[in-house]
Design an enzyme around this catalytic site. Sequence first.
Site, PDB file in Angstrom:
ATOM      1  N   GLY A 193       0.856  -1.195   0.000  1.00 24.79           N
ATOM      2  CA  GLY A 193       0.000   0.000   0.000  1.00 24.79           C
ATOM      3  C   GLY A 193       0.885   1.236   0.000  1.00 24.79           C
ATOM      4  O   GLY A 193       2.049   1.173  -0.388  1.00 24.79           O
ATOM      5  N   ARG A 251       1.770  -3.674  12.689  1.00 26.35           N
ATOM      6  CA  ARG A 251       1.124  -3.917  13.978  1.00 26.35           C
ATOM      7  C   ARG A 251       1.749  -5.164  14.596  1.00 26.35           C
ATOM      8  O   ARG A 251       2.069  -6.128  13.876  1.00 26.35           O
ATOM      9  CB  ARG A 251      -0.384  -4.145  13.815  1.00 26.35           C
ATOM     10  CG  ARG A 251      -1.195  -2.871  13.613  1.00 26.35           C
ATOM     11  CD  ARG A 251      -1.239  -2.029  14.872  1.00 26.35           C
ATOM     12  NE  ARG A 251      -2.006  -0.806  14.728  1.00 26.35           N
ATOM     13  CZ  ARG A 251      -1.502   0.381  14.382  1.00 26.35           C
ATOM     14  NH1 ARG A 251      -0.208   0.518  14.131  1.00 26.35           N
ATOM     15  NH2 ARG A 251      -2.273   1.444  14.290  1.00 26.35           N
ATOM     16  N   THR A 309       6.847  -2.415  11.156  1.00 24.75           N
ATOM     17  CA  THR A 309       6.335  -1.094  11.561  1.00 24.75           C
ATOM     18  C   THR A 309       4.814  -1.081  11.399  1.00 24.75           C
ATOM     19  O   THR A 309       4.204  -0.016  11.413  1.00 24.75           O
ATOM     20  CB  THR A 309       6.929   0.035  10.680  1.00 24.75           C
ATOM     21  OG1 THR A 309       6.705  -0.306   9.300  1.00 24.75           O
ATOM     22  CG2 THR A 309       8.406   0.235  10.929  1.00 24.75           C
ATOM     23  N   HIS A 364       7.122   2.421  19.110  1.00 22.88           N
ATOM     24  CA  HIS A 364       6.048   2.810  18.174  1.00 22.88           C
ATOM     25  C   HIS A 364       6.212   4.271  17.711  1.00 22.88           C
ATOM     26  O   HIS A 364       5.347   5.108  17.967  1.00 22.88           O
ATOM     27  CB  HIS A 364       4.672   2.588  18.827  1.00 22.88           C
ATOM     28  CG  HIS A 364       3.572   2.394  17.810  1.00 22.88           C
ATOM     29  ND1 HIS A 364       2.505   1.556  17.993  1.00 22.88           N
ATOM     30  CD2 HIS A 364       3.372   2.958  16.595  1.00 22.88           C
ATOM     31  CE1 HIS A 364       1.699   1.612  16.941  1.00 22.88           C
ATOM     32  NE2 HIS A 364       2.204   2.461  16.079  1.00 22.88           N
ATOM     33  N   ILE A 366       2.373   2.929   2.433  1.00 19.44           N
ATOM     34  CA  ILE A 366       3.604   2.893   3.239  1.00 19.44           C
ATOM     35  C   ILE A 366       4.584   1.871   2.658  1.00 19.44           C
ATOM     36  O   ILE A 366       5.792   2.129   2.583  1.00 19.44           O
ATOM     37  CB  ILE A 366       3.281   2.621   4.725  1.00 19.44           C
ATOM     38  CG1 ILE A 366       2.325   3.705   5.269  1.00 19.44           C
ATOM     39  CG2 ILE A 366       4.571   2.589   5.557  1.00 19.44           C
ATOM     40  CD1 ILE A 366       1.810   3.446   6.687  1.00 19.44           C
ATOM     41  N   GLU A 383       1.498  -3.781  23.418  1.00 14.08           N
ATOM     42  CA  GLU A 383       2.144  -2.497  23.759  1.00 14.08           C
ATOM     43  C   GLU A 383       1.520  -1.872  25.000  1.00 14.08           C
ATOM     44  O   GLU A 383       0.306  -1.967  25.163  1.00 14.08           O
ATOM     45  CB  GLU A 383       2.025  -1.541  22.570  1.00 14.08           C
ATOM     46  CG  GLU A 383       2.810  -2.038  21.384  1.00 14.08           C
ATOM     47  CD  GLU A 383       2.675  -1.132  20.169  1.00 14.08           C
ATOM     48  OE1 GLU A 383       2.236   0.019  20.300  1.00 14.08           O
ATOM     49  OE2 GLU A 383       3.025  -1.599  19.078  1.00 14.08           O
TER      50      GLU A 383
HETATM   51  C1  DGY Z   1      -1.112   4.510  12.960  1.00 13.53           C
HETATM   52  O1  DGY Z   1      -1.490   5.606  12.542  1.00 13.53           O
HETATM   53  O2  DGY Z   1      -1.756   3.506  12.765  1.00 13.53           O
HETATM   54  C2  DGY Z   1       0.158   4.477  13.697  1.00 13.53           C
HETATM   55  O3  DGY Z   1       0.570   3.199  14.013  1.00 13.53           O
HETATM   56  C3  DGY Z   1       0.093   5.338  14.920  1.00 13.53           C
HETATM   57  O4  DGY Z   1       1.275   6.050  14.869  1.00 13.53           O
END
Ligand code: DGY
Length: 322
Positions: free
Chosen positions: A156, A241, A239, A288, A158, A270
């Site tokens: 996607g 979840r 990065t 995070h 990111i 977390e």
């Molecule tokens: C999100 O926006 O999902 C991030 O993990 C929070 O920083």
Amino acid sequence: MQPPIIVTRRWPAVVERILAERFDTTLNAGDIPLTPTQLKAAFLNFDAILPTVSDKLPASVFPDEDVRTKLIANFGVGFSHIDLEASRQRGIVVTNTPGVLTDCTADIAMSLLLSVARRTGEGERQLRGGEWAGWCPTHMIGTRLSGKTLGIIGMGRIGKAAAKRAHFGFDMKIIFFNRSQVDDDQVRAMEASQLPTIEDVLTQSDFVSLHCPGGAENRHLIDAKRIGEMKRGGFLINTARGDVVDQDALIDALENRTIAGAGLDVFAEEPFVPERLMRMENVVLLPHLGSATEETRVAMGMKAVENLTAFFEGRPAPDKVA
Ligand code: DGY
């Protein structure tokens, strides 16, 4: 009369000011996370709740009686902490903050990748600990990025931003898995290859970076078996979840050196981070930080403001996810 809204954590001051001007806003000055009981009460007392990833909103915190809340404007792009079915059943609209944290999250993925490959966390700990004995040809030897293969799971926004940095910045070859077909200019420019299965990506990658959503659908997507498919010298970067990876299986693999290392910005529970992970030198652990820049956190807040404003003016909320 302005709609009463509640913000569950401290937000950037500039955004809190705008919220307070436009809405009857209850802020959380102490920044202490709300308890499930307080969250439940919020559904009865506020037109909108503005939660974030640190608030758990499972079905059990949605009251059974008629709720007052009409909108959950999440501060964050990920919304797996919110039970969308429970929201739908009560006619509550849910929005998120896409787009504005793409670059910063990709930067943190690259930072983890570089750090774990080049052992910079370990090096800094050694130096600060007064244990550095000086330069020598065999000291703290890491792994080169250039020419290596980066496998992206979830291409996607990111995922593409991370791939772009790795390919154009570090000369890495990009392969990826994505549920739907991705064939656009960005992906073609990187000469990235979409492979049919996650296993194909895992077996061929030197580094694997996760960029898929969390939640029930992807829970333990990367389980013991799949970790076992990775190259022995491979590195896993997360990065996305924490629940996307079977954390215990990952720790076993790291301890047994089945894979070489991991860079983690997210964790299963977390802010709890298992002691076994803390002890390891071949992992880089961040609290995070993906979206944690001034620019991005303000932009995330302003996205929520746009969603709230549109919704309460009777227009469609731009970032509606449910
Ligand atoms: C999100 O926006 O999902 C991030 O993990 C929070 O920083």
